[in-house]
Scaffold this motif. Structure first.
Motif, PDB file in Angstrom:
ATOM      1  N   VAL A 210      64.262  -3.756  24.790  1.00  0.00           N
ATOM      2  CA  VAL A 210      64.272  -3.181  26.143  1.00  0.00           C
ATOM      3  C   VAL A 210      64.467  -1.656  26.079  1.00  0.00           C
ATOM      4  O   VAL A 210      63.901  -0.908  26.872  1.00  0.00           O
ATOM      5  CB  VAL A 210      65.409  -3.830  26.980  1.00  0.00           C
ATOM      6  CG1 VAL A 210      65.542  -3.178  28.346  1.00  0.00           C
ATOM      7  CG2 VAL A 210      65.163  -5.331  27.133  1.00  0.00           C
TER       8      VAL A 210
ATOM      9  N   LYS B   2      61.662   0.991  25.912  1.00  0.00           N
ATOM     10  CA  LYS B   2      60.503   0.081  25.944  1.00  0.00           C
ATOM     11  C   LYS B   2      59.968  -0.142  24.518  1.00  0.00           C
ATOM     12  O   LYS B   2      58.758  -0.055  24.268  1.00  0.00           O
ATOM     13  CB  LYS B   2      59.394   0.617  26.850  1.00  0.00           C
ATOM     14  CG  LYS B   2      59.749   0.593  28.320  1.00  0.00           C
ATOM     15  CD  LYS B   2      58.550   0.999  29.153  1.00  0.00           C
ATOM     16  CE  LYS B   2      58.857   0.919  30.635  1.00  0.00           C
ATOM     17  NZ  LYS B   2      57.780   1.421  31.467  1.00  0.00           N
TER      18      LYS B   2
ATOM     19  N   GLN C 219      57.371  -4.192  24.679  1.00  0.00           N
ATOM     20  CA  GLN C 219      56.928  -4.589  26.017  1.00  0.00           C
ATOM     21  C   GLN C 219      56.170  -5.907  25.900  1.00  0.00           C
ATOM     22  O   GLN C 219      55.403  -6.109  24.957  1.00  0.00           O
ATOM     23  CB  GLN C 219      56.009  -3.532  26.616  1.00  0.00           C
ATOM     24  CG  GLN C 219      56.755  -2.306  27.121  1.00  0.00           C
ATOM     25  CD  GLN C 219      55.775  -1.280  27.683  1.00  0.00           C
ATOM     26  OE1 GLN C 219      55.246  -0.446  26.958  1.00  0.00           O
ATOM     27  NE2 GLN C 219      55.536  -1.352  28.979  1.00  0.00           N
TER      28      GLN C 219
ATOM     29  N   ILE D  41      60.908  -6.172  27.334  1.00  0.00           N
ATOM     30  CA  ILE D  41      60.932  -5.829  28.764  1.00  0.00           C
ATOM     31  C   ILE D  41      59.544  -6.095  29.351  1.00  0.00           C
ATOM     32  O   ILE D  41      58.529  -5.797  28.726  1.00  0.00           O
ATOM     33  CB  ILE D  41      61.390  -4.364  28.982  1.00  0.00           C
ATOM     34  CG1 ILE D  41      61.638  -4.086  30.469  1.00  0.00           C
ATOM     35  CG2 ILE D  41      60.419  -3.353  28.352  1.00  0.00           C
ATOM     36  CD1 ILE D  41      62.443  -2.819  30.746  1.00  0.00           C
TER      37      ILE D  41
ATOM     38  N   SER E 125      60.092  -5.257  34.651  1.00  0.00           N
ATOM     39  CA  SER E 125      61.409  -4.893  34.099  1.00  0.00           C
ATOM     40  C   SER E 125      62.372  -6.064  33.954  1.00  0.00           C
ATOM     41  O   SER E 125      63.584  -5.895  34.006  1.00  0.00           O
ATOM     42  CB  SER E 125      62.058  -3.764  34.908  1.00  0.00           C
ATOM     43  OG  SER E 125      61.236  -2.623  34.876  1.00  0.00           O
TER      44      SER E 125
ATOM     45  N   PHE F 292      64.113  -9.046  31.544  1.00  0.00           N
ATOM     46  CA  PHE F 292      64.378  -9.342  30.134  1.00  0.00           C
ATOM     47  C   PHE F 292      63.505 -10.528  29.756  1.00  0.00           C
ATOM     48  O   PHE F 292      63.453 -11.520  30.492  1.00  0.00           O
ATOM     49  CB  PHE F 292      65.840  -9.776  29.926  1.00  0.00           C
ATOM     50  CG  PHE F 292      66.867  -8.697  30.128  1.00  0.00           C
ATOM     51  CD1 PHE F 292      66.669  -7.420  29.639  1.00  0.00           C
ATOM     52  CD2 PHE F 292      68.067  -8.991  30.780  1.00  0.00           C
ATOM     53  CE1 PHE F 292      67.638  -6.432  29.815  1.00  0.00           C
ATOM     54  CE2 PHE F 292      69.038  -8.015  30.955  1.00  0.00           C
ATOM     55  CZ  PHE F 292      68.824  -6.729  30.468  1.00  0.00           C
TER      56      PHE F 292
END
Length: 271
Positions: A103, A106, A109, A161, A165, A167
């Motif tokens: 996260v 970033k 991703q 992430i 946004s 988790f």
């Protein structure tokens, strides 16, 4: 540059020479560590009264089903307890490690899987809500390389992430493969509790990328993920993937020297 994946449960069982070995290797090349920790997550889920749920895909891959509550526990255990324990162990031995989750900045991703196709109790295919499991779409290689340039050893937990946004839980082996491929690592090394891929109780010491892809469906669940991650890393340009035992003396150097492990390379003859 080497990306090393260590399982969360392997950390407790690593050979006592491992950290000194990592330090020795890190003096000549950059090391990135990606870790897992599924068993620890399962243990904490049970302590908190949250029963872990596992699902099986039509291709036979077993994985954790991650709902909102589970992903929060996952983040807490992976990016907290396990990540910082590894950083502490490295710092104690003179390796300037920095603990991060996917996260942060970033680093990883991922796209949230909207639906999952599973095999239900009756043996039939069924589509269920995807929960908080992710498919990796991008790795912030520039940031990871900037840490290496500062002499730091990144230790990354596989929490990604999403575009919204959230988790997301991503597989640790595949996270290591994507990190290795994105930063242009020469090698990706999967440290486990066996010598490598065993077929008919014999260690397979060498495979080409094509052979690895061909035999993958015939392998049991734990090792299947490592072979899949190995092939993904090689497809992204990593030169070799190594699966090795963390319970042997100097496991990193031994693996790099191709001593008693499984090495997967591109078929150089055809290049």
């Amino acid at each position: 540059m080497i990306t090393i994946k260590i399982g969360g449960s392997v950390v407790d069982n690593l050979h006592s020479s491992t950290i000194a070995d990592i330090k020795k290797v890190s003096e000549s090349e950059g090391i990135i560590i990606v870790h897992g920790g599924g068993k620890e997550v399962t243990k904490v889920c049970e302590q908190l009264g949250k029963e872990p749920k596992f699902v099986t895909s039509p291709t036979g891959i077993k994985s954790r089903y991650t709902d909102k509550e589970t992903v929060e526990i996952f983040t807490m255990v992976m990016s907290g307890r396990i990540n910082k324990s590894i950083v502490q162990m490295l710092q104690k031995n003179g390796i300037n490690a920095i603990g991060l989750s996917g996260v942060d900045a970033k680093i990883i991703q991922a796209e949230r899987k909207k639906t999952l196709l599973i095999i239900n109790e009756k043996g039939r295919k069924q589509a269920i809500d995807g929960g908080y499991t992710g498919k990796i779409i991008h790795v912030n290689a520039t940031f990871i390389k900037s840490l290496l340039d500062q002499g730091l050893t990144p230790v990354i937990s596989p929490i990604a992430i999403s575009e919204e946004s959230d988790f997301l839980n991503v597989d640790g082996d595949r996270a290591a493969a994507y990190v290795a491929g994105s930063v242009g690592a020469d090698k990706v090394l999967f440290i486990t509790n066996v010598d490598g891929l065993l077929m008919d109780n014999k260690l397979v010491t060498k495979l080409t990328l094509a052979e690895a892809k061909e035999i993958r469906p015939k392998i049991g669940p734990g090792m299947e993920k490592k072979i899949l991650a190995s092939t993904e890393a090689l497809d992204m340009g990593v030169k070799e993937a190594i699966i090795a035992n963390g319970q042997r003396e100097n496991p990193i150097s031994s693996a790099i020297a191709h001593d008693n492990c499984t090495v997967i390379q591109h078929d150089w003859r055809w290049l």
